[in-house]
Structures are given as C-alpha cells and as structure tokens.
Enzyme design. Structure first.
Site, short mmCIF file in Angstrom:
data_model
loop_
_atom_site.label_atom_id
_atom_site.label_comp_id
_atom_site.label_asym_id
_atom_site.label_seq_id
_atom_site.Cartn_x
_atom_site.Cartn_y
_atom_site.Cartn_z
N HIS A 81 9.53 -6.16 94.37
CA HIS A 81 9.18 -6.41 92.97
C HIS A 81 7.74 -6.05 92.65
O HIS A 81 7.25 -6.38 91.58
CB HIS A 81 9.50 -7.87 92.60
CG HIS A 81 10.98 -8.14 92.54
ND1 HIS A 81 11.52 -9.39 92.46
CD2 HIS A 81 12.04 -7.29 92.58
CE1 HIS A 81 12.85 -9.30 92.44
NE2 HIS A 81 13.19 -8.03 92.52
N ASN A 141 23.69 -5.02 86.19
CA ASN A 141 23.54 -3.60 86.48
C ASN A 141 22.45 -2.96 85.64
O ASN A 141 22.25 -1.75 85.66
CB ASN A 141 24.86 -2.87 86.21
CG ASN A 141 25.31 -3.10 84.78
OD1 ASN A 141 24.53 -3.56 83.95
ND2 ASN A 141 26.54 -2.75 84.49
N HIS A 156 20.94 -3.32 96.30
CA HIS A 156 22.25 -3.72 95.77
C HIS A 156 23.37 -3.18 96.66
O HIS A 156 24.37 -3.85 96.90
CB HIS A 156 22.43 -3.20 94.34
CG HIS A 156 21.74 -4.04 93.32
ND1 HIS A 156 22.15 -4.15 92.03
CD2 HIS A 156 20.64 -4.83 93.42
CE1 HIS A 156 21.36 -4.98 91.36
NE2 HIS A 156 20.42 -5.40 92.18
N ARG A 170 15.83 -0.44 94.39
CA ARG A 170 16.74 -1.51 93.96
C ARG A 170 18.21 -1.13 94.22
O ARG A 170 19.02 -1.97 94.61
CB ARG A 170 16.54 -1.81 92.47
CG ARG A 170 17.38 -2.98 92.03
CD ARG A 170 17.07 -3.42 90.61
NE ARG A 170 17.71 -4.71 90.35
CZ ARG A 170 18.40 -4.98 89.27
NH1 ARG A 170 18.53 -4.08 88.32
NH2 ARG A 170 18.95 -6.15 89.12
C1 HEM Z 1 15.46 -12.04 96.28
C2 HEM Z 1 16.45 -11.81 95.47
C3 HEM Z 1 16.32 -10.85 94.32
C4 HEM Z 1 16.59 -11.11 93.03
C5 HEM Z 1 17.09 -12.43 92.46
C6 HEM Z 1 16.30 -9.92 92.28
C7 HEM Z 1 16.46 -9.80 90.92
C8 HEM Z 1 15.99 -8.74 90.17
C9 HEM Z 1 16.05 -8.68 88.74
C10 HEM Z 1 16.64 -9.74 87.83
C11 HEM Z 1 15.46 -7.52 88.36
C12 HEM Z 1 15.26 -7.03 86.94
C13 HEM Z 1 16.54 -6.46 86.38
C14 HEM Z 1 16.40 -6.20 84.91
O1 HEM Z 1 16.14 -7.13 84.17
O2 HEM Z 1 16.56 -5.05 84.53
C15 HEM Z 1 15.06 -6.83 89.56
C16 HEM Z 1 14.44 -5.63 89.58
C17 HEM Z 1 14.08 -4.97 90.73
N1 HEM Z 1 14.35 -5.38 92.01
FE1 HEM Z 1 15.05 -7.18 92.58
N2 HEM Z 1 15.86 -8.96 93.12
C18 HEM Z 1 15.85 -9.46 94.39
C19 HEM Z 1 15.51 -8.80 95.55
C20 HEM Z 1 15.11 -7.49 95.59
C21 HEM Z 1 14.95 -6.73 96.81
C22 HEM Z 1 15.25 -7.23 98.20
C23 HEM Z 1 14.51 -5.48 96.44
C24 HEM Z 1 14.18 -4.30 97.31
C25 HEM Z 1 13.62 -4.39 98.50
C26 HEM Z 1 14.40 -5.48 94.99
C27 HEM Z 1 13.93 -4.44 94.25
C28 HEM Z 1 13.84 -4.43 92.87
C29 HEM Z 1 13.18 -3.38 92.11
C30 HEM Z 1 12.45 -2.18 92.69
C31 HEM Z 1 13.35 -3.71 90.76
C32 HEM Z 1 12.87 -2.89 89.56
C33 HEM Z 1 13.95 -1.90 89.21
C34 HEM Z 1 13.57 -0.92 88.13
O3 HEM Z 1 12.52 -1.03 87.50
O4 HEM Z 1 14.35 0.02 87.92
N3 HEM Z 1 14.79 -6.70 94.52
N4 HEM Z 1 15.40 -7.60 90.65
C1 LIG Z 2 26.86 -3.09 82.88
O1 LIG Z 2 27.68 -4.24 82.85
C2 LIG Z 2 28.10 -4.60 81.54
C3 LIG Z 2 28.81 -5.93 81.63
O2 LIG Z 2 29.81 -5.93 82.61
C4 LIG Z 2 28.95 -3.46 80.97
O3 LIG Z 2 29.40 -3.79 79.67
C5 LIG Z 2 28.11 -2.18 80.94
O4 LIG Z 2 28.88 -1.10 80.51
C6 LIG Z 2 27.54 -1.87 82.33
N1 LIG Z 2 26.59 -0.77 82.25
C7 LIG Z 2 26.77 0.37 82.94
C8 LIG Z 2 25.64 1.34 82.86
O5 LIG Z 2 27.76 0.60 83.60
#
Ligand code: HEM
Ligand SMILES: *[C@@H]1O[C@H](CO)[C@@H](O)[C@H](O)[C@H]1NC(C)=O
Ligand SMILES: *[C@@H]1O[C@H](CO)[C@@H](O)[C@H](O)[C@H]1NC(C)=O
Length: 316
Positions: A188, A91, A63, A59
C-alpha cells in the site's frame, strides 16, 4: 508393519511437500532462457506510458495468489462457466490487464506454450516493484495456470474493514503469519484507494463515534472533503501515500501518524508484535525491503493450476 506404514506416510508427506514447493529459480533455463528479460521489457514499456502500472500489477498478483493459489485465475475473462473473479467484488482497482497480455504475447513468440500466465504475473509483479524504485529479488518459477475462476470467491479476499484478528486469520489460511501481513501490507505504498474502501471510518463509524477515533482528526477532515457522505459516486481515488508511484516505507510512517486510509492498515498498530514491526519498517527502509522480499516469495509460492495457458484470458 509399523515401519512400513511410517515409511508410506513419510513418502506421502515428502511428495506433498515436493508438489507444494515445485518452483525453482532456473525453471525456464533450458526451455525459455530469455523469458524474464522479455517480460521485464513489456512491463517497462507499459510503465513508460503509465506510472500507475506497478500498483495495478502488484495488487493483481496478490489477488491471484489469495484465491486458488497463484494460478492466473484472476486473469480469466471466461472459464467456460459462470462469472469469473474479474467481475466479482472487490474488483474496483484491478486494471492494466493489457500489460500481462503484452508480456505473454511476447514470451509466446519466443517460446510457445512454455511460460505460464501465473509465472508471467509473478515476474511482472517483481518488475513492477523494481520500476517503482523498490528492491529486486529472484522469483522462483514453474507455476501452473488454473482452469477455474469464480466471481463469488473474491469474497475470500481480506476486506479493508477487517480488524487484526480477521486479517491474521485470512493470512493464516494461506500459511502466512503476522510478520508477512505487516510486510505485505507495505504494498500500500503504491496506488490509490476509492472512497468506498474507507468510508466506514469517516461516517457512522460506531455507536459512540461518527469518525474512527484511531484516525488523525485533521486527516479525517481532509478526507471528508474528498469523500462526502451519501455520495457513492466513485472518484479517481485517493493516494495511498503522498508518493503513490514510489515504492518506499512512507506507508509505515503514515500508520504511525494515524494517517493511513484503510481500517486494515491502521489495525497493524493494535497488537504489540505487529506494532513493533510497523515502527521498525517506518524507521528502516532496508528492514522493510528485506521482509517484503521474503514474504512476497512466500505468498507467490502458493501454487495451484494444471496447465500452461496459451491465452491468459481463457483456458486452453
Ligand atoms: C492485508 C490485506 C489487504 C487488504 C484488506 C487490502 C485492501 C485494499 C483495498 C481496499 C484497496 C483499494 C481498492 C480501491 O478502493 O480501489 C487496495 C489497493 C491496493 N492494494 Fe491492497 N489490500 C491488502 C493487501 C495487499 C497486499 C498483500 C498487496 C500486495 C503486496 C496489496 C497491494 C495493493 C495495491 C498496490 C493497491 C493499489 C492498487 C491500484 O492503485 O491500482 N494489498 N488494497
Ligand atoms: C466489478 O464488480 C461489480 C459488482 O460485482 C460488477 O458490477 C462490475 O461489472 C465489475 N467490474 C469489472 C471491471 O468487471
Ligand atoms: C474482530 O472482528 C470480529 C468480527 O466482527 C469480532 O468477532 C472480533 O471480536 C474482533 N476482534 C477484535 C480484537 O476486535
């Protein structure tokens, strides 16, 4: 005269094209031949202690590439100016930055000032996929690190509430098409999502539905138990799929069953072309792997930056 101008334009296009594609597979062959081995070793050591490392690194690379190109801007603690990407929204699940620090330290010990942080992250992302049981591929190298990171620019990332046309636009701005969107969303298959990222689907969805009608009702009910309304407290996160540390094609099977977490995941069923890819990847892990590799190389070739940072957390 016209020939002269045409020649000049051709030269300009050629040099721009070359700059955009300056990465190469053997970039460190002379200057740091063991770079990949050293980085893999560091990622593997971290993985041995924490199986969530691959999700975090994959991820992080996504980003990084989506903001200013893959230039390690996501890694900066400071660029000498205001707040950096790390402190921007969203983040939440960015973590395991120490893995990149360790890999960079090890590679600096072998070849100081040679391997960019952006390359360390791109290679670590490939290693992460392999450690999670996914496919391997050769990563083009030669990225440069940027000197700028801006918190508000994280708002340029696609949001989990995006519909297909919004996702398509976000990817197209980076030269990525709908096929890349479907394949890369397969990331995902790893990791977790916090309730806040899919709360929109569970409560007050729209004027006529409390719950997103495109979500399987039994699945929605089970999510509501884990993510109660009016409770913004962050829980430990909900697994993206039942095998969150294994890089497989389960994610696509869940989309078909309407049991995926994010609106942006479910949106992949809303156009015929993306829908047929989802079905294809749900039935063939090999087809998913092949497409994922191609799209990863495309995404990780979005370059930016101008230096090789000594410390991934600050500009030189
Ligand atoms: C298509 C658009 C995408 C959106 C809207 C999106 C959005 C998100 C969101 C909202 C989360 C969860 C964050 C949280 O609630 O903590 C997430 C997690 C994740 N995303 Fe995406 N993502 C996208 C594309 C991608 C791509 C292209 C990759 C890598 C190839 C990716 C890899 C991941 C991974 C591995 C996680 C899990 C992270 C963890 O468990 O530490 N995502 N993503
Ligand atoms: C993530 O973003 C929020 C909102 O901008 C901020 O308050 C927080 O400190 C950030 N977390 C880290 C790990 O930097
Ligand atoms: C997607 O969302 C945008 C912004 O809310 C909206 O303008 C557009 O009509 C939506 N597209 C579809 C196909 O629903």
């Amino acid at each position: 005269m016209a020939t002269g101008i045409a020649f000049f334009v051709a030269l300009l296009l050629w040099s721009t094209f070359r700059l955009g594609y300056a990465l190469s597979l053997n970039y460190y062959e002379q200057t740091c031949p063991d770079a990949e081995f050293i980085i893999s070793k560091a990622v593997k050591e971290a993985f041995m202690n924490d199986k969530t490392v691959p999700a975090a690194i994959l991820r992080m690379h996504f980003h990084d590439c989506f903001i200013r190109g893959c230039d390690a801007s996501v890694l900066l603690d400071t660029d000498g100016g205001g707040k950096v990407e790390k402190s921007g929204f969203p983040n939440l699940s960015l973590h395991a930055f120490y893995v990149i620090d360790n890999a960079k330290k090890a590679v600096e010990a072998a070849c100081p000032g040679v391997v960019s942080c952006a390359d360390v992250l791109a290679l670590a992302a490939r290693d992460a996929v392999v450690l999670a049981g996914g496919p391997t591929w050769d990563v083009p190298k030669g990225r440069q690190d940027g000197r700028t990171s801006v918190a508000s620019e994280t708002l340029q990332l696609p949001a989990p509430t995006f519909n297909l046309s919004q996702l398509q636009q976000s990817f197209a701005q980076r030269g990525l098409n709908l096929g890349d969107l479907v394949a890369l969303s397969g990331g995902h298959t790893l990791g977790v999502s916090h309730c806040s990222s899919f709360q929109n689907r569970l409560y007050n969805f729209d004027a006529t539905h409390d719950t997103d009608p495109s979500m399987n009702p039994a699945f929605a009910a089970s999510l509501k138990k884990v993510c109660p309304a009016h409770n913004n407290a962050q829980n430990g996160g909900v697994n993206m799929d039942p095998s969150p540390t294994s890089f497989d094609n389960t994610y696509y099977k869940l989309i078909v069953q309407r049991k995926c977490l994010l609106s942006s995941d479910q949106a992949l069923l809303t156009a015929p072309s993306t829908k047929s890819l989802v079905y294809k990847f749900a039935t063939s892990k090999e087809a998913f792997y092949e497409a994922f590799i191609k799209s990863m190389i495309k995404m990780s070739s979005l370059t930016g930056g101008q230096e090789v940072r000594k410390n991934c957390r600050k500009v030189n």
